[in-house]
Design a protein around this motif. Structure first.
Motif, PDB file in Angstrom:
ATOM      1  N   THR A 226       4.632   5.692  -4.723  1.00 49.16           N
ATOM      2  CA  THR A 226       4.837   5.831  -6.485  1.00 49.16           C
ATOM      3  C   THR A 226       4.069   7.325  -6.909  1.00 49.16           C
ATOM      4  O   THR A 226       4.536   8.091  -7.435  1.00 49.16           O
ATOM      5  CB  THR A 226       3.419   4.652  -7.312  1.00 49.16           C
ATOM      6  OG1 THR A 226       5.120   3.989  -6.746  1.00 49.16           O
ATOM      7  CG2 THR A 226       3.970   4.391  -9.070  1.00 49.16           C
ATOM      8  N   GLU A 227       2.634   7.620  -6.103  1.00 51.56           N
ATOM      9  CA  GLU A 227       2.127   8.580  -6.198  1.00 51.56           C
ATOM     10  C   GLU A 227       2.061   9.741  -5.793  1.00 51.56           C
ATOM     11  O   GLU A 227       2.600  10.995  -6.552  1.00 51.56           O
ATOM     12  CB  GLU A 227       0.306   8.468  -6.170  1.00 51.56           C
ATOM     13  CG  GLU A 227      -0.873   7.508  -6.775  1.00 51.56           C
ATOM     14  CD  GLU A 227      -0.281   7.579  -8.441  1.00 51.56           C
ATOM     15  OE1 GLU A 227      -0.845   8.780  -8.916  1.00 51.56           O
ATOM     16  OE2 GLU A 227      -0.366   6.838  -8.857  1.00 51.56           O
TER      17      GLU A 227
ATOM     18  N   LYS B  25       5.672  11.246  -8.316  1.00 49.93           N
ATOM     19  CA  LYS B  25       4.728  11.797  -9.642  1.00 49.93           C
ATOM     20  C   LYS B  25       4.758  12.795  -9.956  1.00 49.93           C
ATOM     21  O   LYS B  25       4.538  13.501 -10.335  1.00 49.93           O
ATOM     22  CB  LYS B  25       3.924  10.679 -10.336  1.00 49.93           C
ATOM     23  CG  LYS B  25       3.918   9.383 -10.811  1.00 49.93           C
ATOM     24  CD  LYS B  25       3.066   8.126 -10.579  1.00 49.93           C
ATOM     25  CE  LYS B  25       1.660   8.221 -11.812  1.00 49.93           C
ATOM     26  NZ  LYS B  25       0.901   6.992 -11.861  1.00 49.93           N
TER      27      LYS B  25
ATOM     28  N   PHE C 169       9.853  14.564 -11.926  1.00 49.97           N
ATOM     29  CA  PHE C 169      10.227  13.387 -11.638  1.00 49.97           C
ATOM     30  C   PHE C 169       9.578  12.648 -12.827  1.00 49.97           C
ATOM     31  O   PHE C 169       9.947  11.959 -13.584  1.00 49.97           O
ATOM     32  CB  PHE C 169       9.272  12.797 -10.290  1.00 49.97           C
ATOM     33  CG  PHE C 169       9.860  10.861  -9.724  1.00 49.97           C
ATOM     34  CD1 PHE C 169      10.633  10.992  -9.532  1.00 49.97           C
ATOM     35  CD2 PHE C 169       8.604  10.466 -11.089  1.00 49.97           C
ATOM     36  CE1 PHE C 169      10.820   8.743  -9.452  1.00 49.97           C
ATOM     37  CE2 PHE C 169       8.960   8.521 -10.453  1.00 49.97           C
ATOM     38  CZ  PHE C 169      10.362   8.461  -9.779  1.00 49.97           C
TER      39      PHE C 169
ATOM     40  N   GLN D 151      13.086   6.496 -13.288  1.00 44.79           N
ATOM     41  CA  GLN D 151      11.521   5.894 -12.153  1.00 44.79           C
ATOM     42  C   GLN D 151      11.796   5.327 -12.163  1.00 44.79           C
ATOM     43  O   GLN D 151      11.711   4.918 -10.612  1.00 44.79           O
ATOM     44  CB  GLN D 151      10.386   6.862 -13.061  1.00 44.79           C
ATOM     45  CG  GLN D 151      10.759   8.303 -14.282  1.00 44.79           C
ATOM     46  CD  GLN D 151       8.878   8.105 -13.991  1.00 44.79           C
ATOM     47  OE1 GLN D 151       7.706   8.207 -14.165  1.00 44.79           O
ATOM     48  NE2 GLN D 151       9.311   8.927 -15.492  1.00 44.79           N
ATOM     49  N   VAL D 152      11.413   3.837 -12.081  1.00 39.99           N
ATOM     50  CA  VAL D 152      11.254   3.038 -12.375  1.00 39.99           C
ATOM     51  C   VAL D 152      12.712   2.318 -11.352  1.00 39.99           C
ATOM     52  O   VAL D 152      12.588   1.469  -9.714  1.00 39.99           O
ATOM     53  CB  VAL D 152      11.664   1.353 -12.691  1.00 39.99           C
ATOM     54  CG1 VAL D 152      12.263   0.179 -12.133  1.00 39.99           C
ATOM     55  CG2 VAL D 152       9.822   1.312 -13.948  1.00 39.99           C
TER      56      VAL D 152
ATOM     57  N   VAL E 170       4.228   0.929  -0.772  1.00 43.29           N
ATOM     58  CA  VAL E 170       4.917   1.623  -2.089  1.00 43.29           C
ATOM     59  C   VAL E 170       3.689   2.454  -3.198  1.00 43.29           C
ATOM     60  O   VAL E 170       4.094   2.950  -3.749  1.00 43.29           O
ATOM     61  CB  VAL E 170       5.167   0.600  -2.262  1.00 43.29           C
ATOM     62  CG1 VAL E 170       5.900   0.446  -4.250  1.00 43.29           C
ATOM     63  CG2 VAL E 170       6.541  -0.671  -1.834  1.00 43.29           C
ATOM     64  N   THR E 171       2.337   1.884  -3.500  1.00 44.78           N
ATOM     65  CA  THR E 171       1.652   2.596  -4.730  1.00 44.78           C
ATOM     66  C   THR E 171       1.867   4.350  -4.239  1.00 44.78           C
ATOM     67  O   THR E 171       1.320   4.469  -4.699  1.00 44.78           O
ATOM     68  CB  THR E 171       0.330   2.152  -4.465  1.00 44.78           C
ATOM     69  OG1 THR E 171      -0.518   2.041  -3.032  1.00 44.78           O
ATOM     70  CG2 THR E 171       0.127   0.174  -4.946  1.00 44.78           C
TER      71      THR E 171
ATOM     72  N   LEU F 142      12.150   4.375  -8.111  1.00 44.10           N
ATOM     73  CA  LEU F 142      11.014   3.211  -6.738  1.00 44.10           C
ATOM     74  C   LEU F 142      12.231   2.475  -6.304  1.00 44.10           C
ATOM     75  O   LEU F 142      11.748   2.196  -4.837  1.00 44.10           O
ATOM     76  CB  LEU F 142      10.355   3.526  -7.320  1.00 44.10           C
ATOM     77  CG  LEU F 142       9.326   4.893  -7.403  1.00 44.10           C
ATOM     78  CD1 LEU F 142       8.279   4.261  -8.418  1.00 44.10           C
ATOM     79  CD2 LEU F 142       8.958   5.848  -6.487  1.00 44.10           C
TER      80      LEU F 142
ATOM     81  N   GLU G 205       0.924  -1.575  -0.135  1.00 41.85           N
ATOM     82  CA  GLU G 205       0.074   0.522  -0.578  1.00 41.85           C
ATOM     83  C   GLU G 205       0.725   1.359  -0.237  1.00 41.85           C
ATOM     84  O   GLU G 205       0.610   2.491  -0.750  1.00 41.85           O
ATOM     85  CB  GLU G 205      -1.145   0.218   1.291  1.00 41.85           C
ATOM     86  CG  GLU G 205      -2.294  -0.757   1.046  1.00 41.85           C
ATOM     87  CD  GLU G 205      -3.025  -1.193   1.937  1.00 41.85           C
ATOM     88  OE1 GLU G 205      -4.005  -1.258   2.242  1.00 41.85           O
ATOM     89  OE2 GLU G 205      -2.718  -0.054   3.382  1.00 41.85           O
TER      90      GLU G 205
END
Lengths: 20, 271
Positions: B92-93, B96, B101, B109-110, B88-89, B113, B86
Motif C-alpha cells: 500500500t505504501e 502510494k 496513484f 485505489q482500493v 499488503v501494508t 490494491l 505485513e
C-alpha cells in the motif's frame, strides 16, 4: 466503503499499523 | 525529453520499492546463497517448527493464545497470514509512492490494491524461494518445500503452486530494479472489476509498462523476449491468485481457523 475499511484506512493514514 | 521522463519514473518506482519493502531479491539471494554470517534457521519437521515458533516467530504465535492448542498446519497458516498482512501494508505504501496513484479516485485505489496485492505478493515471494524452500521471518528462517508438502490437506496444497511458479519466474533472472516496475505494473492495471476512472488508470499503466519495456531492453540486452515473457507472467499470476483464493475459502469453511480482517475484506467478492 464499509466493505474495505482497513484498505481505506491504510491508504489515508500510513501511520496506523494493522494488528497482526 | 520523453526518455528522460521515463528514466525518472523508473528511478522513482525503484526507490519507492527499496524504501518500502523490508525484504527484496538482493537481500534474499545473499541469505539463500550463504553469504551471510548467520545462516537462516532451517524448519524441516515438527520439532524445528516448534523451536522456530519459540524464537523467530514468537511475536506472531504468542500474539494469540488461541493458537496454543491448534495443530501445526493452523499455526503455519496463521504465520502466512501475518506475513501477507505485513506485505499488503508495504505494498500500500509502495503504491502510494508510484507517481499518479494517489491522485486516483480513492475507491479505485482500493480496487487496484484489492485485486493487485496478491499477484504482487506471489511475484515477490519468488525472490525468497529456491527449489528447496522459502525464507521466512524476515530472512531469519528457511522452511523446506518438502516439509510444507508433508502437511495435511488442504494446507499441503497452499505453497506448492507458488514454488512451481517461482522456479519458472526466477529463471527469468530479474533484479530488484526490474521487479519494482513489474510490481507497479501489476498494481496499476486498468481491467480490474469495478474501476470507475478506467482511462486515468490505463494512462498510468501504459507509461509504467512502457518504462518496464525500455528498462528491460537496457538491463537485459541479450534477452529480447523478456518483455513478452513477463506479460505472460501477469496472466499466470492472475490464475495463481484465483486458485489461492479458492483454497483460502475452502480452508475457512472446513478448518477451525480464522482469517485476518484485512485479508477477509480483500477476498470478499473478489472473483
Amino acid at each position: 466503503k464499509e466493505k474495505h475499511k482497513i484498505l481505506h484506512r491504510l491508504l489515508q493514514n500510513s501511520s496506523s499499523p494493522v494488528d497482526l | 525529453p520523453q526518455v528522460a521522463d521515463q528514466k525518472t519514473l523508473a528511478k522513482q518506482i525503484y526507490e519507492a520499492y527499496l524504501k518500502n519493502f523490508n525484504m527484496n531479491k538482493s537481500k534474499a539471494r545473499t541469505i539463500l546463497t550463504g553469504k551471510t554470517s548467520t545462516p537462516p534457521f532451517v524448519i524441516h519437521d515438527m520439532e524445528t517448527l516448534q523451536l522456530a515458533e519459540q524464537t523467530l516467530v514468537a511475536k506472531m504465535v504468542g500474539s494469540s493464545g488461541a493458537l496454543l492448542n491448534k495443530d501445526a498446519e493452523v499455526r503455519i497458516f496463521h504465520c502466512c497470514q501475518c506475513t501477507s498482512v505485513e506485505t499488503v501494508t508495504e505494498l500500500t505504501e509502495f503504491a502510494k509512492s508510484v507517481p499518479g496513484f494517489s491522485n486516483l479516485d480513492l475507491n479505485d485505489q482500493v480496487t487496484l490494491l484489492k485485486y493487485g496485492v496478491h499477484e504482487a505478493l506471489f511475484a515477490m515471494l519468488a525472490s525468497c524461494m529456491n527449489k528447496d524452500g522459502l525464507l521466512v521471518a524476515h530472512g531469519s528462517g528457511f522452511i523446506t518445500r518438502e516439509f510444507l508438502k508433508s502437511l495435511r490437506r488442504p494446507f499441503s496444497q497452499m505453497m506448492e503452486p507458488k514454488f512451481q511458479f517461482a522456479m519458472k519466474f526466477n529463471s527469468l533472472e530479474l533484479d530488484d530494479s526490474d521487479l519494482a516496475l513489474f510490481v507497479a505494473a501489476i498494481i496499476c492495471c486498468g481491467d480490474r472489476p469495478g474501476l470507475v476512472n478506467v482511462p486515468h488508470i490505463e494512462r498510468m499503466q501504459e507509461s509504467i509498462v512502457n518504462v518496464l519495456h525500455l528498462h528491460l531492453k537496457s538491463n537485459h540486452p541479450d534477452n529480447e523476449f523478456l518483455f513478452p515473457k513477463l506479460l505472460q507472467k501477469l496472466v499466470d499470476l492472475r490464475q495463481l491468485v484465483t486458485e489461492h483464493a479458492q483454497l483460502v475459502q475452502e480452508i475457512k469453511k472446513t478448518e477451525d481457523t480464522s482469517l485476518h480482517p484485512l485479508l477477509q475484506e480483500i477476498y470478499r467478492d473478489m472473483y
